[in-house]
Design an enzyme around this catalytic site. Sequence first.
Site, mmCIF file in Angstrom:
data_model
loop_
_atom_site.group_PDB
_atom_site.id
_atom_site.type_symbol
_atom_site.label_atom_id
_atom_site.label_comp_id
_atom_site.label_asym_id
_atom_site.label_seq_id
_atom_site.Cartn_x
_atom_site.Cartn_y
_atom_site.Cartn_z
ATOM 1 N N HIS A 74 2.885 -4.006 -5.777
ATOM 2 C CA HIS A 74 3.882 -5.085 -5.673
ATOM 3 C C HIS A 74 4.152 -5.704 -7.047
ATOM 4 O O HIS A 74 5.293 -5.947 -7.431
ATOM 5 C CB HIS A 74 3.354 -6.209 -4.765
ATOM 6 C CG HIS A 74 3.426 -5.915 -3.294
ATOM 7 N ND1 HIS A 74 4.604 -5.580 -2.656
ATOM 8 C CD2 HIS A 74 2.474 -5.961 -2.325
ATOM 9 C CE1 HIS A 74 4.362 -5.411 -1.350
ATOM 10 N NE2 HIS A 74 3.072 -5.627 -1.126
ATOM 11 N N HIS A 127 -3.203 -2.075 -4.034
ATOM 12 C CA HIS A 127 -1.998 -2.312 -3.235
ATOM 13 C C HIS A 127 -1.146 -3.427 -3.851
ATOM 14 O O HIS A 127 0.052 -3.243 -4.100
ATOM 15 C CB HIS A 127 -2.420 -2.676 -1.803
ATOM 16 C CG HIS A 127 -1.295 -3.024 -0.887
ATOM 17 N ND1 HIS A 127 -0.727 -2.118 -0.014
ATOM 18 C CD2 HIS A 127 -0.622 -4.178 -0.702
ATOM 19 C CE1 HIS A 127 0.246 -2.697 0.665
ATOM 20 N NE2 HIS A 127 0.331 -3.958 0.261
ATOM 21 N N GLU A 128 -1.779 -4.564 -4.098
ATOM 22 C CA GLU A 128 -1.023 -5.704 -4.637
ATOM 23 C C GLU A 128 -0.511 -5.411 -6.045
ATOM 24 O O GLU A 128 0.521 -5.937 -6.457
ATOM 25 C CB GLU A 128 -1.879 -6.977 -4.634
ATOM 26 C CG GLU A 128 -2.412 -7.407 -3.258
ATOM 27 C CD GLU A 128 -1.342 -7.626 -2.198
ATOM 28 O OE1 GLU A 128 -0.170 -7.856 -2.562
ATOM 29 O OE2 GLU A 128 -1.688 -7.560 -0.995
ATOM 30 N N GLU A 183 7.326 -3.250 -0.127
ATOM 31 C CA GLU A 183 6.131 -2.653 0.459
ATOM 32 C C GLU A 183 6.027 -1.178 0.076
ATOM 33 O O GLU A 183 4.922 -0.647 -0.065
ATOM 34 C CB GLU A 183 6.169 -2.826 1.987
ATOM 35 C CG GLU A 183 4.850 -2.604 2.674
ATOM 36 C CD GLU A 183 3.733 -3.566 2.251
ATOM 37 O OE1 GLU A 183 4.026 -4.607 1.645
ATOM 38 O OE2 GLU A 183 2.560 -3.238 2.525
#
Lengths: 497, 497
Positions: free
Chosen positions: B269, B265-266, B295
């Site tokens: 980003h 997930h990160e 996001e």
Amino acid sequence: MSQSAYSKLENRYNRLGLLGEAGDVLHWDSAAIMPAGAAKARGEQIAELKAISHNLIIAPDTSDLIDAASQQSDLNQWQQSNLNLIRHHWTRATAIPEDLVVALSKACSECEAVWRDARAKNDFKRVLPYMETVLELIKQSGTAVAEKLNLPLYDALLGEFEPGARSAEIDPVFDDLTDWFPNFLDDVLAAQDARPAIRIPKGPFAIDVQRELGIKFMDALGFDFNYGRLDISLHPFCGGTPDDVRITTRYDEDDFTSALMGVLHETGHAMYERGLPIDYRRQPVGNALGMSMHESQSLLVEMQVCRSSEFLEYAAPLAKKAFNGTGSAWGADNLYRLYTKVERGFIRVDADEVTYPAHVILRYQLEKALINGEMKLADLPQAWNKKMQDMLGITPPTDTLGCMQDIHWYDGAWGYFPTYTLGAMTAAQIFQAASQAKPAINAGIPKGDFKPLMAWLRSNIHSSGSLMPASELLTKTTGHTLDPSVFKDHLKRRYLP
Amino acid sequence: MSQSAYSKLENRYNRLGLLGEAGDVLHWDSAAIMPAGAAKARGEQIAELKAISHNLIIAPDTSDLIDAASQQSDLNQWQQSNLNLIRHHWTRATAIPEDLVVALSKACSECEAVWRDARAKNDFKRVLPYMETVLELIKQSGTAVAEKLNLPLYDALLGEFEPGARSAEIDPVFDDLTDWFPNFLDDVLAAQDARPAIRIPKGPFAIDVQRELGIKFMDALGFDFNYGRLDISLHPFCGGTPDDVRITTRYDEDDFTSALMGVLHETGHAMYERGLPIDYRRQPVGNALGMSMHESQSLLVEMQVCRSSEFLEYAAPLAKKAFNGTGSAWGADNLYRLYTKVERGFIRVDADEVTYPAHVILRYQLEKALINGEMKLADLPQAWNKKMQDMLGITPPTDTLGCMQDIHWYDGAWGYFPTYTLGAMTAAQIFQAASQAKPAINAGIPKGDFKPLMAWLRSNIHSSGSLMPASELLTKTTGHTLDPSVFKDHLKRRYLP
């Protein structure tokens, strides 16, 4: 009630202190954990902070505020001293134009990053042009300060690290040590040969165990991990801020002794920072004194205390247990001989306390020649190797083990090196005074009780901040000015039969 | 040639960008590695940087420079857009007095530090007064902006994270989801019950192995460790700067799946930050868009790509090998069922993509009520628990598992939460468009080849910076405005029989 001129200056210096702390954290980050690709941006970030700080210091109203504050009759001794430091600070800062400050900061960041790579690859030529830029800008800013303060160029640079110091006063002391050194080193090595052979504890020594042992000793010395960290970096240092003191070390799985003593050394620096007067946090008077006093605090812990037979009485069993050591190599006597072993080596940070001054004097002489234009940077590797041969009788096989070993010149710290040996002398003198003043200090060491020592240092040295110059503080706490014979006597007692 | 008004603004924003980067590194440090005792000083350091930035933005000549730059005919499309963003930036900033900026920053740092402790001890009352101070100051600064921009208070706060967004437009979308959700969740859970039972891979899973596996997938996704780091923090986040992107995770030795997916997930980003246009580094137009687009990039990687059966075809054997796994629990089918498992849980960051919107909508409704004064902070734990019961049919046994689980409100991020679900919808829509535009994207996933996807995202989303608003970029790349039905269709395809 309107704010007094002094209060306005104090507020400004609080802001400067905060900006300085931000820069200190960024600098720690660069040296300890930053990915290499970020070096350029980081250099620009730090340069921007420095430029803002520089502008705050030289703000148009500063001169008037200093004059007005000088007329105030309500300043206490600390505030008076603070004002004097602010004036000195302002005088130095106004000497250097902002674009030069920014250019130097950027050049240092870039050069430091290239040095990390060049050092690993033993490629001095790669870093040379970056280093030339740094030196050229260092000379420009040094010249600007020298003209303003009517000082020789080298002293203007030295004063950045050691306010009030003069190379004309250092030269005779260092020349004296240089003359005394070769015969003394011969005597020391002869005495060492007459002692039982040193046995080397067998590794490998797991890094996490080394780290834990280091932390145990840091705890014993009073380091509070609620206000600090222990990390890894190529060149061990003490960074961060007084409320967040961060020391680093580098571990070798084959030899625990070097990293461990490095941790103890940096803990000495850290305890000084933590002991600074909290009431004057971020004011010049609340800061540590020059680098020789700072180094005296690390060397007092490392050389005076932790390499003593008394300390090893306490530490040897703990090290033996931590590493599951067996045999006589782990005896306190053997570890003491190991930790006071003297040899002709290449690396300053690994050097023993007998040969260390030779490493420093070599750098001092070379940097003076480079700064005064008597030598070219391109000739540094050769000149370095020649001096190593002259002073220690050995020639480094690579520049990695020679003129690229230290970060200082590459990161813009010119005029810094002499402070190491001035610090070593100061450490010997302060420790002698402390031991005489408070017998519990020496009594505590074999038991691992460093509270009496740290309490004495805190109340006599650390908490004094920059209230008075180093020379005055030394005289106040030891009864006399810097006396190199105390250092020589310490060496003779420890190393001669 | 004298500098144009636009160039002057650009230079100023470069300085602002550098100060912002310095603050970002300090913020990362606070959350990842700073010793607790340094929290107060760190808060003051960050507040000082913010105050300096604020003063730079609202400098007396800014308004004139913006007006003069608006008359320049030589600006390209990027510069024009940059100027518009600078104007918007200035308008928001001039609305808030400096002392309020400083007070808010300090209050957030203090509250965040207390929250860390209170959360561990399940002691909401301890953090309540700090949180009240934060909320009060948030409302004050939001009100100042709201008046200047003629917006409702909540939208003024929301606009800080999602420029141009309006709660009046979010409300119907979220109400629609809220209505649709309970029946859908029942259907999903029924469908899940009809599938083979999920087998849980047996731990413990060593943290260093989890970390290495995470790094392997980060590498595959294109994360360059020369420009970034992976660390540990209580609340996983992506911080640092575009040249030094730092993601964090938290490891659980009994369950590798959560930390691993958190890393992915990160990484989404991080790839957005790394792909931003380097020519406009530190200019508003070179920054990432609002939080929903940010996001969308993390959720596209996590939800659209990495929780797919195609990704697990690639990942399952690697995970099995890394942890020396045996048995059918390590099959791609089983891990897919595990990674798409739906349940009624307490923790947002551990929630599956089906229930996640419920967690977000709950927070959105509560923060609106708190900001609009319809509810007191002291009543938050009760109100939280009631809504959890209403929406997910469960009641948190502690506030640690309830209203203290997220850092956001405690750190001053009010108006932030809705962006998560807006981002999830955006992710579904962008991924659909990407897959249709470039078949190699889907073909690459089971082989661990994410280059086609990342190349498409970089050229269609990341490199666009803030050249156009999120809604315009979405329309340009997908052919239509935000359409929640794409998200719903995605959920139906993945979770219903």
